[in-house]
Write a protein that holds these residues in place. Structure first.
Motif, short mmCIF file in Angstrom:
data_model
loop_
_atom_site.label_atom_id
_atom_site.label_comp_id
_atom_site.label_asym_id
_atom_site.label_seq_id
_atom_site.Cartn_x
_atom_site.Cartn_y
_atom_site.Cartn_z
N ALA A 114 0.86 -1.20 0.00
CA ALA A 114 0.00 0.00 0.00
C ALA A 114 0.89 1.24 0.00
CB ALA A 114 -0.92 -0.02 1.22
N PRO A 115 1.66 1.44 -1.08
CA PRO A 115 2.60 2.57 -1.09
C PRO A 115 1.88 3.91 -1.03
CG PRO A 115 2.51 1.50 -3.26
CD PRO A 115 1.68 0.66 -2.32
N GLY A 116 2.47 4.84 -0.32
CA GLY A 116 1.91 6.19 -0.26
C GLY A 116 0.62 6.29 0.53
N GLN A 117 0.30 5.27 1.32
CA GLN A 117 -0.94 5.32 2.11
C GLN A 117 -0.61 5.39 3.61
OE1 GLN A 117 -4.52 3.89 0.84
NE2 GLN A 117 -3.68 2.32 -0.50
N ASP A 118 -1.56 5.88 4.38
CA ASP A 118 -1.47 5.78 5.84
C ASP A 118 -2.02 4.41 6.21
OD1 ASP A 118 -0.42 8.35 6.75
OD2 ASP A 118 -2.22 9.19 5.83
N VAL A 119 -1.11 3.52 6.62
CA VAL A 119 -1.47 2.10 6.77
C VAL A 119 -1.49 1.68 8.23
CG1 VAL A 119 -0.94 -0.25 6.02
CG2 VAL A 119 -0.22 1.67 4.61
N ILE A 120 -2.46 0.84 8.56
CA ILE A 120 -2.42 0.05 9.80
C ILE A 120 -2.18 -1.39 9.39
CG2 ILE A 120 -3.81 -0.89 11.70
CD1 ILE A 120 -2.90 1.95 12.28
N VAL A 121 -1.18 -2.03 10.02
CA VAL A 121 -0.94 -3.45 9.78
C VAL A 121 -1.09 -4.19 11.10
CG1 VAL A 121 1.60 -3.17 9.89
CG2 VAL A 121 0.61 -5.20 8.81
N LEU A 188 -12.80 -11.48 20.51
CA LEU A 188 -12.78 -10.94 19.13
C LEU A 188 -12.99 -9.43 19.14
CD1 LEU A 188 -14.80 -13.52 16.99
CD2 LEU A 188 -12.35 -13.00 16.83
N SER A 189 -13.87 -8.96 20.02
CA SER A 189 -14.11 -7.51 20.08
C SER A 189 -12.88 -6.76 20.55
CB SER A 189 -15.30 -7.21 21.01
OG SER A 189 -16.48 -7.79 20.50
N ALA A 190 -12.13 -7.37 21.48
CA ALA A 190 -10.89 -6.73 21.94
C ALA A 190 -9.89 -6.63 20.78
CB ALA A 190 -10.29 -7.53 23.09
N GLN A 191 -9.77 -7.72 20.01
CA GLN A 191 -8.81 -7.73 18.90
C GLN A 191 -9.26 -6.77 17.78
OE1 GLN A 191 -5.98 -9.93 18.79
NE2 GLN A 191 -6.43 -10.58 20.87
N ALA A 192 -10.51 -6.97 17.34
CA ALA A 192 -11.02 -6.13 16.24
C ALA A 192 -11.13 -4.67 16.70
CB ALA A 192 -12.38 -6.65 15.77
N GLU A 196 -9.63 -1.37 14.93
CA GLU A 196 -10.49 -0.25 14.50
C GLU A 196 -10.08 1.05 15.19
OE1 GLU A 196 -14.44 -1.80 15.14
OE2 GLU A 196 -14.24 -3.18 13.43
N ARG A 197 -9.72 0.98 16.47
CA ARG A 197 -9.28 2.17 17.20
C ARG A 197 -7.99 2.71 16.58
NH1 ARG A 197 -9.82 4.29 22.68
NH2 ARG A 197 -7.80 4.91 23.51
N ALA A 198 -7.09 1.79 16.21
CA ALA A 198 -5.83 2.21 15.58
C ALA A 198 -6.10 2.88 14.24
CB ALA A 198 -4.92 0.99 15.39
N CYS A 199 -7.00 2.31 13.46
CA CYS A 199 -7.32 2.90 12.14
C CYS A 199 -7.91 4.29 12.30
CB CYS A 199 -8.29 1.99 11.36
SG CYS A 199 -7.50 0.50 10.70
N ALA A 200 -8.79 4.45 13.30
CA ALA A 200 -9.40 5.77 13.53
C ALA A 200 -8.34 6.78 13.98
CB ALA A 200 -10.51 5.64 14.57
N ALA A 201 -7.49 6.38 14.93
CA ALA A 201 -6.48 7.30 15.47
C ALA A 201 -5.48 7.72 14.40
CB ALA A 201 -5.76 6.65 16.65
N HIS A 202 -5.18 6.81 13.48
CA HIS A 202 -4.17 7.05 12.45
C HIS A 202 -4.77 7.72 11.21
CE1 HIS A 202 -0.46 6.55 10.31
NE2 HIS A 202 -0.84 5.52 9.57
N GLY A 203 -6.10 7.71 11.10
CA GLY A 203 -6.73 8.15 9.85
C GLY A 203 -6.30 7.27 8.70
N ALA A 204 -6.29 5.96 8.96
CA ALA A 204 -5.74 5.01 7.99
C ALA A 204 -6.57 4.97 6.70
CB ALA A 204 -5.68 3.61 8.60
N LEU A 221 -14.26 -7.43 11.83
CA LEU A 221 -13.96 -6.01 11.56
C LEU A 221 -15.11 -5.36 10.82
CD1 LEU A 221 -10.23 -6.26 10.42
CD2 LEU A 221 -11.08 -5.13 12.49
N THR A 222 -15.42 -4.12 11.21
CA THR A 222 -16.50 -3.40 10.55
C THR A 222 -15.95 -2.35 9.57
OG1 THR A 222 -16.60 -1.83 12.36
CG2 THR A 222 -18.08 -3.71 12.50
N LEU A 223 -14.64 -2.37 9.33
CA LEU A 223 -14.10 -1.42 8.34
C LEU A 223 -13.41 -2.18 7.21
CD1 LEU A 223 -11.07 -1.76 9.35
CD2 LEU A 223 -11.49 0.23 10.74
N ALA A 224 -13.17 -1.48 6.11
CA ALA A 224 -12.54 -2.11 4.94
C ALA A 224 -11.13 -2.56 5.32
CB ALA A 224 -12.48 -1.11 3.79
N HIS A 225 -10.77 -3.75 4.89
CA HIS A 225 -9.45 -4.28 5.22
C HIS A 225 -9.07 -5.31 4.17
CE1 HIS A 225 -12.39 -7.07 6.92
NE2 HIS A 225 -11.49 -8.00 6.59
N ARG A 226 -7.79 -5.69 4.20
CA ARG A 226 -7.29 -6.70 3.29
C ARG A 226 -6.57 -7.76 4.11
NH1 ARG A 226 -2.88 -5.07 -1.32
NH2 ARG A 226 -2.28 -7.19 -1.90
#
Ligand SMILES: Nc1ncnc2c1ncn2[C@@H]1O[C@H](COP(=O)(O)OP(=O)(O)OP(=O)(O)O)[C@@H](O)[C@H]1O
Ligand SMILES: CC(C)(CO)[C@@H](O)C(=O)NCCC(=O)O
Ligand SMILES: [K+]
Length: 243
Positions: A114-121, A188-192, A196-204, A221-226
């Motif tokens: 995901a070059p040039g993106q704000d990524v959460i891995v 699962l909720s703790a993991q997911a 999701e919290r990381a994606c929100a904080a990072h603006g991923a 997960l309730t957000l888009a992911h790969r």
């Protein structure tokens, strides 16, 4: 001229063989073994035309020694390490060497995909790690939490009334109406939720999920992911190609 890539985690050792010039993640062969199964796999490596190996090991000195024994003799071996900069990724850890080398490699892999993106891995193994990479190529930092199996196991072994659970193919409802589902939903909720919290904080703008527990966590997960198989091996492959 084959390249051997190894990701030694705390539960299993994942490996892949890449031909020269192969696209990222396009392996000739790959596999995963528990630490005890390494010798048998090593026998197969001896006839694979391997000239170079890159090894990420976070499982300690005894596993490192076992890997060294299993590698074909006479090849060029790199013990991958977290450094200040590699393959265009800058390491933002206060002490760059303290960052788990599997996390550094996963971040290199995520940036390559995901070059040039704000990524959460998120790498969901024995531990789950959730790391942020900025669009301009900086590993910002991340989270370390017990992996899915460790979380569920900790409940079972430290309480009188809670059983050992096993997640199923599909996540249960968020609000479980029985003990099994309530535990699986909680873990699962703790993991997911962490992802999701990381994606929100990072603006991923991209979220990559990998590791042995990814097939269970990703559907929650309730957000888009790969979902990417073996992001650590992808990162080692990218690092090898960037030399
Ligand atoms: N065959 C399997 N069936 C069910 N769950 C699995 C299986 N393999 C792995 N897992 C899950 O994945 C986790 C381990 O994943 P994986 O083997 O990728 O991690 P690891 O080798 O321990 O890596 P790391 O040390 O980097 O975390 C366990 O917590 C478990 O939840
Ligand atoms: C967190 C794990 C166990 C994940 O495999 C590994 O990356 C590790 O041992 N890391 C060292 C500590 C750190 O990354 O800050
Ligand atoms: K991990």
């Amino acid at each position: 001229m084959t390249l051997l890539l190894i990701d030694a985690g705390n539960t299993r050792i994942k490996w892949a063989l890449a031909a020269p010039g192969a696209a990222l993640g396009k392996w000739e062969q790959c596999g995963a073994v528990e630490h005890a199964g390494l010798d048998a796999v090593g026998a197969g490596w001896r006839h694979a035309g391997i000239t170079r190996a890159i090894v990420s090991n976070v499982a300690g000195a005894a596993v490192r020694e076992r890997i060294a024994q299993a590698l074909p003799a006479g090849i060029d071996v790199e013990w991958f390490a977290s450094v200040e900069e590699r393959a265009g990724l800058r390491n933002g850890y206060r002490n760059p060497g303290q960052l788990g080398c599997d996390r550094f490699s996963a971040a290199i892999g995520a940036r390559a995909l995901a070059p040039g993106q704000d990524v959460i891995v998120a790498t969901c193994g024995t531990a789950t790690t959730v790391d942020a990479i900025s669009a301009d190529g900086r590993f910002i930092g991340g989270m370390i939490l017990p992996g899915l199996a460790l979380m569920a196991g900790a409940l079972a072994s430290n309480t009188a009334q809670l059983p050992q659970v096993a997640p199923g193919a599909a996540p249960p409802p968020v609000f479980g109406d029985n003990t099994h589902d309530a535990i699986v939903s909680g873990c699962l909720s703790a993991q997911a939720g962490a992802i999701e919290r990381a994606c929100a904080a990072h603006g991923a703008t991209a979220c990559i999920v990998s590791g042995g527990a990814a097939p269970y966590i990703a559907p929650a997960l309730t957000l888009a992911h790969r979902v990417v198989d073996n992001i650590v091996l992808v990162g080692l492959h990218a690092a090898a190609g960037a030399d």
